[in-house]
Write a protein that holds these residues in place. Structure first.
Motif, mmCIF file in Angstrom:
data_model
loop_
_atom_site.group_PDB
_atom_site.id
_atom_site.type_symbol
_atom_site.label_atom_id
_atom_site.label_comp_id
_atom_site.label_asym_id
_atom_site.label_seq_id
_atom_site.Cartn_x
_atom_site.Cartn_y
_atom_site.Cartn_z
ATOM 1 N N THR A 94 -3.979 7.883 6.916
ATOM 2 C CA THR A 94 -4.793 6.904 7.638
ATOM 3 C C THR A 94 -4.312 5.485 7.377
ATOM 4 O OG1 THR A 94 -6.738 8.329 7.587
ATOM 5 C CG2 THR A 94 -7.112 5.974 7.887
ATOM 6 N N VAL A 95 -4.095 5.154 6.109
ATOM 7 C CA VAL A 95 -3.689 3.787 5.784
ATOM 8 C C VAL A 95 -2.307 3.484 6.363
ATOM 9 C CG1 VAL A 95 -2.566 4.218 3.537
ATOM 10 C CG2 VAL A 95 -3.733 2.070 3.934
ATOM 11 N N ALA B 81 -6.376 10.305 3.777
ATOM 12 C CA ALA B 81 -6.566 8.870 3.527
ATOM 13 C C ALA B 81 -5.223 8.151 3.476
ATOM 14 C CB ALA B 81 -7.339 8.656 2.228
ATOM 15 N N GLY B 82 -4.226 8.793 2.846
ATOM 16 C CA GLY B 82 -2.896 8.200 2.816
ATOM 17 C C GLY B 82 -2.289 8.074 4.202
ATOM 18 N N PHE C 221 -7.391 13.223 0.224
ATOM 19 C CA PHE C 221 -6.505 12.147 -0.224
ATOM 20 C C PHE C 221 -5.294 12.032 0.702
ATOM 21 C CE2 PHE C 221 -2.441 11.551 -2.487
ATOM 22 C CZ PHE C 221 -2.513 10.178 -2.681
ATOM 23 N N ILE D 286 -8.688 3.837 1.047
ATOM 24 C CA ILE D 286 -7.725 4.569 0.221
ATOM 25 C C ILE D 286 -7.943 4.254 -1.259
ATOM 26 C CG2 ILE D 286 -5.961 2.773 0.437
ATOM 27 C CD1 ILE D 286 -5.350 6.560 0.200
ATOM 28 N N GLN E 28 0.822 -1.203 0.000
ATOM 29 C CA GLN E 28 0.000 0.000 0.000
ATOM 30 C C GLN E 28 0.859 1.258 0.000
ATOM 31 O OE1 GLN E 28 -2.701 -0.816 3.291
ATOM 32 N NE2 GLN E 28 -4.231 -1.595 1.878
ATOM 33 N N ASN F 120 -10.908 6.299 -2.344
ATOM 34 C CA ASN F 120 -10.499 7.701 -2.344
ATOM 35 C C ASN F 120 -9.685 8.021 -3.591
ATOM 36 O OD1 ASN F 120 -8.402 9.946 -1.618
ATOM 37 N ND2 ASN F 120 -10.067 10.203 -0.141
ATOM 38 N N CYS F 121 -8.751 7.139 -3.931
ATOM 39 C CA CYS F 121 -7.917 7.371 -5.119
ATOM 40 C C CYS F 121 -8.744 7.329 -6.396
ATOM 41 C CB CYS F 121 -6.794 6.333 -5.182
ATOM 42 S SG CYS F 121 -5.497 6.566 -3.954
ATOM 43 N N LEU G 76 0.617 4.043 -2.834
ATOM 44 C CA LEU G 76 0.398 5.428 -2.413
ATOM 45 C C LEU G 76 1.434 6.357 -3.030
ATOM 46 C CD1 LEU G 76 -1.386 7.173 -0.533
ATOM 47 C CD2 LEU G 76 0.312 6.782 1.268
#
Length: 988
Positions: free
Chosen positions: A961-962, A958-959, A955, A931, A39, A934-935, A43
């Motif tokens: 967050t992951v 979200a990045g 975004f 994510i 991930q 979101n992407c 990302l």
């Protein structure tokens, strides 16, 4: 054994050696680490294509033949310039107001407006428009190079890179030979222009940088700048440009807000500085004074976005000689327009990458000479034309070419300089518009590659989750078979991707993409040979996956992104009602009543989590911030601090009540929960009490003492929560157990006397009962989780600390519901998914939004007065991402809660580790699904009008967050393995 327990179905599996258990638990770490790596790669690829950078040309401008053309008439140059940069100087801070004068910031810094009104040919105030992001580093780049920022530049605001392109700072020594720059203030200048301090072309005794990041310090930097400003003014022959960068106004805004007595005090101080500098150069017609703000601030005192208050800074020009064409209204200019303006007024070449236009009133002069304006506009147009001609990405704009040709033709054939000026300025404006559009050209292949990896990773996560039967299989059973195939696939993909990238000139992207996809393909090749899962998909699992999709599709609308917190509250309340309905179906009356109560409490908690908030600009006027003492301040309220003390009393009691349901409030629990956690939370409340008192203007005489006390408290708490408690847990494994031994001699003797020989022979002389055995795993791991919670609570503002305390309470409520409704075994993905939704909800409840301006930078100085890694970084990470970290660390509790050991059975312990891995995979599916969606939405909406204002910050969240959740899953898997090994060592 006292305490209810979930028995382990694998207790009949043959025992293996302890070394096999250690191997199985350690190899389990490969799963979350692999998925985290995938991930991260996805990302990075998506961000490289989405968060754009602009082309920077290394060329250095030189004076062209145009400068010496007899037809070119330039404004009279100044020998030197004094630049007073007042950080966050909003436009209305330096303009007079005849309306409501109750605001603390109005009609305070009056010298610029008074001089503009009385001497319009000598002084003028301008509305100085900044391009977002309105962060200091990006604004300084624009103010010295004349270029535009791109969104990704905001990430370097606190880790600035050296400016390598042409700039005013570079032109001074190049064009004037021995030209020198004197500087005092914000050390961001040093990171941008190291030559200011390394002596390359500056005398070191002309440079006095100060650390800029401590937003709680209102006076130290300003006092230092002023102490150097007056001696430097006396040595005016030693420098060509004098820069004094004041920070107090910006820090007062961040700390207290703009409409506060502290802001009034700082503006009065700045007014005195400006007045003194004006008096110092009153008889010096060779010196120009420039007072400016790099950006403004919003109504709470923050900046970084593009609201009106943030982009409207102030600019003031003054000279003892007339040099301006008076204007009836304050002229609006772009910040980048200052670069060509100062270039002409100092007789310097316009920097090569400049996109600004000269300020008309400064070029026209007091005699309204349009030939000067036309000449300077022509030079800037030629500079821009040369810049565009030097980069292939600028080719093919026929409209710009026609504008430039028309302006050039008019210059050669007409004497109507006013019309010529308009043509050249139209060319410059159109070029600026064109550049803004061009630098929004996304790297679609890179974005698409990132999405493909996200899709493949999510597919691998789902397949792994459903193919891994945690009730029977162990991690080693899967990973011993899958790991080689994943490794071989990754190596082969890396080689193939590197070869393809070399041929296509995209080596890095192709290599990363090939490595990721190769390992995923290898994984699927291995999964094909694994036995299929033995359990059907439950309705709870479908519900979990549906909730992930519902959360993800919010990103398809800017309105839903803006109001995301309310949507999450609805989702969590919906889960609460579903739990409530399921609770009524339980057959046992006592269990039914308990589950119903917890479901109702869960609903109430979800509603409470929606209450604390910081409103973003787009939510106004339908939202009212209540996180701080007022909507125009960053100071915590006294009621919040009082409630925080109440939380210190209530939360340990609540945790105790949960532990007592399994008779687990024994052993180490009273010390860790009843005493340790309560003392830590009380000290957190004490810290914020000291901070509240320090912010009181009447306590200024005790500021230094209060600071010392604050740092003593915060450092002690850091040592206890981040270092001491986790280390003590890791080394000592504090079980929440109590052993009761009963002497049965009298019972045996009585049985013999009664002739019951059979009972007497079966009765042990001494019986042992372990109190809390039924929750051995859960209570042990909960103590570690609470120590990390205490560290996160320490780094939160008071309302944020209360919010994360409610989050812990809600997690425990969810665990009770999971145990009562048997969710842990029916659907291991459900409770991790709900915890993930809670984490996002509590992110908003802790005073954050998906905006740069909501980052609580002042928390970086919780432990020190200056930037001190890793303390500064840990404080910011825990403050911003604390709920996500807690969510990832809480996942093993969905396996451990009310789970008892299986003595002398290593295989059973391996199975428990397998369940932890599977639950962690469920949490990773939530983060990965979020994510990915979101992407996808960001990719589709990349041309949306609100892409940089709304979708890009979301975004980035979200990045983050992951990374936070996946990283916490890696950590929790390791810590869970330690707990499992420790329990086995005691009971095995």
């Amino acid at each position: 054994m006292a305490g209810s327990a979930r028995t382990d179905p694998a207790s009949s599996v043959p025992r293996a050696g302890q070394s096999q258990l250690k191997y199985s638990t350690r190899i389990s770490l490969l799963v979350p680490i692999w998925f985290l790596t995938l991930q991260l790669l996805a990302l990075v690829l998506f961000a490289l294509g989405f968060l754009l950078t602009r082309p920077v040309l290394p060329d250095i401008a030189v004076k062209s033949v145009t400068y010496s053309n007899p037809d070119v008439l330039l404004p009279r140059e100044f020998k030197r310039v004094v630049i007073i940069l007042i950080d966050a100087l909003r436009h209305d801070f330096i303009t007079s107001s005849s309306g409501n004068n109750d605001a603390y910031y109005l009609n305070v810094l009056t010298t610029p407006s008074l001089l503009s009104a009385s001497e319009p040919e000598h002084a003028a105030v301008f509305k100085f428009i900044a391009d977002p992001p309105t962060t200091t580093l990006q604004r300084l780049k624009a103010l010295t190079t004349g270029s535009l920022p791109t969104f990704i530049d905001a990430g370097s605001n606190f880790n600035g890179a050296e400016v390598t392109e042409d700039s005013l700072i570079q032109q001074v020594p190049l064009s004037r030979g021995d030209g020198r720059i004197a500087f005092a203030g914000d050390d961001t200048w040093i990171s941008l222009f190291p030559s200011l301090s390394n002596g390359t072309y500056e005398d070191k005794n002309l440079t006095f940088p100060y650390e800029s990041f401590n937003v709680w310090d209102l006076h130290s930097v300003d006092a230092g700048v002023t102490s150097h400003l007056w001696p430097l003014l006396q040595r005016k022959d030693d420098w060509d440009i004098l820069i004094a960068h004041y920070l107090g106004v910006d820090h007062a805004g961040h700390r207290f807000g703009p409409n506060t007595p502290q802001m009034n005090e700082k503006l009065l101080e700045m007014d005195g500085v400006i007045k003194s500098v004006v008096n110092a150069i009153k008889d010096d017609d060779e010196t120009l004074l420039v007072v400016l703000g790099d950006h403004g601030m919003d109504e709470k005192g923050d900046h970084g976005g593009d609201s009106k208050g943030e982009i409207e800074a102030g600019l003031f020009l003054y000279s003892s000689r007339p040099f301006l064409a008076p204007v009836d209204q304050p002229e609006t200019v772009n910040q980048i327009d200052l670069v060509p303006t100062l270039s002409f007024l100092l007789d310097l070449p316009v920097p090569f990458n400049n996109l600004g236009s000269p300020i008309a009133s400064a070029m026209l002069g007091s005699d309204y000479n349009f030939q000067k304006l036309a000449s300077t506009s022509r030079i800037v147009a030629e500079q821009i034309y040369q810049y565009r001609s030097s980069h292939p990405s600028f080719e093919g704009n026929s409209e710009l070419a026609e504008l430039y040709s028309a302006a050039s033709e008019a210059w050669n054939s007409s004497q109507d300089y006013e019309s010529i000026s308009k043509l050249y300025l139209a060319y410059q404006e159109q070029n600026l518009k064109s550049c803004r559009e061009m630098w929004a050209r996304f790297d679609v292949p890179s974005m698409f590659a990132g999405i493909v990896i996200f899709v493949a990773t999510l597919g691998a996560l789902v397949v792994f989750y459903f193919s891994f039967d945690g009730e029977v299989d162990c991690p080693s059973d899967h990973l011993n078979f899958l790991a080689p195939k994943v490794g071989y696939g990754g190596v082969m993909g890396l080689v193939a991707g590197a070869g393809l990238g070399y041929l296509q000139s995209r080596l890095q992207i192709a290599a990363v993409f090939g490595c990721a996809m190769g390992s995923i393909i290898g994984f699927f090749q291995g999964v094909r040979k694994l036995p299929s899962t033995k359990s059907p998909v439950s309705k709870w699992t479908v519900l979990a996956l549906l909730s992930i999709i519902l959360h993800g599709i919010l990103f398809a609308s800017n309105s839903y992104v803006v109001w995301e917190a309310r949507s999450l509250s609805f989702l969590l309340v919906s889960f609460g009602f579903i739990f409530l309905v399921a609770s009524f179906r339980l057959p046992d009356a006592k269990s039914r009543a308990t589950a119903v109560i917890h479901a109702v409490v869960f609903i109430i908690q979800s509603r409470i989590a929606e209450y604390p908030r910081i409103c973003r600009e787009e939510q106004l006027p339908f939202c009212t911030s209540n996180f701080y003492a007022s909507t125009a301040s960053s100071v915590s309220s006294l009621p919040a601090i009082i409630v925080l003390f109440g939380t210190a009393m209530a939360l340990p009691a609540i945790i105790r009540s949960f532990l007592r349901t399994s008779a687990s409030y024994e052993g180490s629990a009273p010390l860790w929960v009843g005493f340790g956690l309560r003392v830590v939370l009380v000290l957190v409340g004490l810290y914020w009490t000291l901070d509240y008192v320090e912010a009181d203007p009447e306590a200024q005489a005790y500021v230094e003492v209060l600071k010392i006390c604050k740092y003593v408290v915060s450092r002690v708490l850091f040592g206890v929560t981040v270092l001491g408690a986790p280390l003590a847990w890791f080394r000592g494994l504090p079980f929440c157990l109590r052993v009761e031994m009963t002497n049965n001699q009298q019972k045996i003797k009585q049985a013999v006397q009664n002739g019951d020989v059979d009972t007497a022979s079966k009765t042990s002389p001494v019986s042992v009962e372990i109190i809390g055995f039924g929750n051995t795993y859960g209570s042990l791991y909960l103590l570690l989780f609470l120590s990390i919670f205490a560290a996160v609570a320490l780094c939160m503002k008071p309302v944020g600390g209360i919010a994360v305390a409610v989050m812990v309470y809600q997690i425990l409520t969810l665990l009770e519901l999971g145990d009562a409704l048997e969710l842990f075994t029916k659907s291991p993905i459900l409770t991790p998914t709900v915890i993930g939704l809670m984490a996002t909800q509590y992110y908003f409840a802790t005073g954050h939004q998906a905006t740069l301006a909501s980052i609580q930078w002042d928390v970086a100085f919780l432990f020190t007065e200056s930037i001190r890694p890793p303390l500064t970084h840990l404080a910011l990470i825990f403050n911003t991402l604390g709920p996500f970290i807690l969510a990832g660390l809480a996942v093993p509790l969905t396996v451990f809660y009310k789970l008892s050991p299986s003595p002398r059975d290593t295989r059973a312990s391996e199975v428990i580790m397998g369940r932890v891995v599977r639950a962690g995979t469920g949490a990773t599916i939530y983060a990965g699904g979020l994510i990915l969606l979101n992407c996808i939405m960001t990719f589709i909406l990349r041309r949306h009008l609100m892409v940089w204002k709304i979708f890009a910050p979301r975004f980035m969240l979200a990045g983050a967050t992951v990374i936070a959740i996946d990283g916490a899953i890696v950590a929790s898997t390791f810590l869970a393995s330690k707990a499992i090994q420790g329990v086995f060592e005691v009971f095995g």
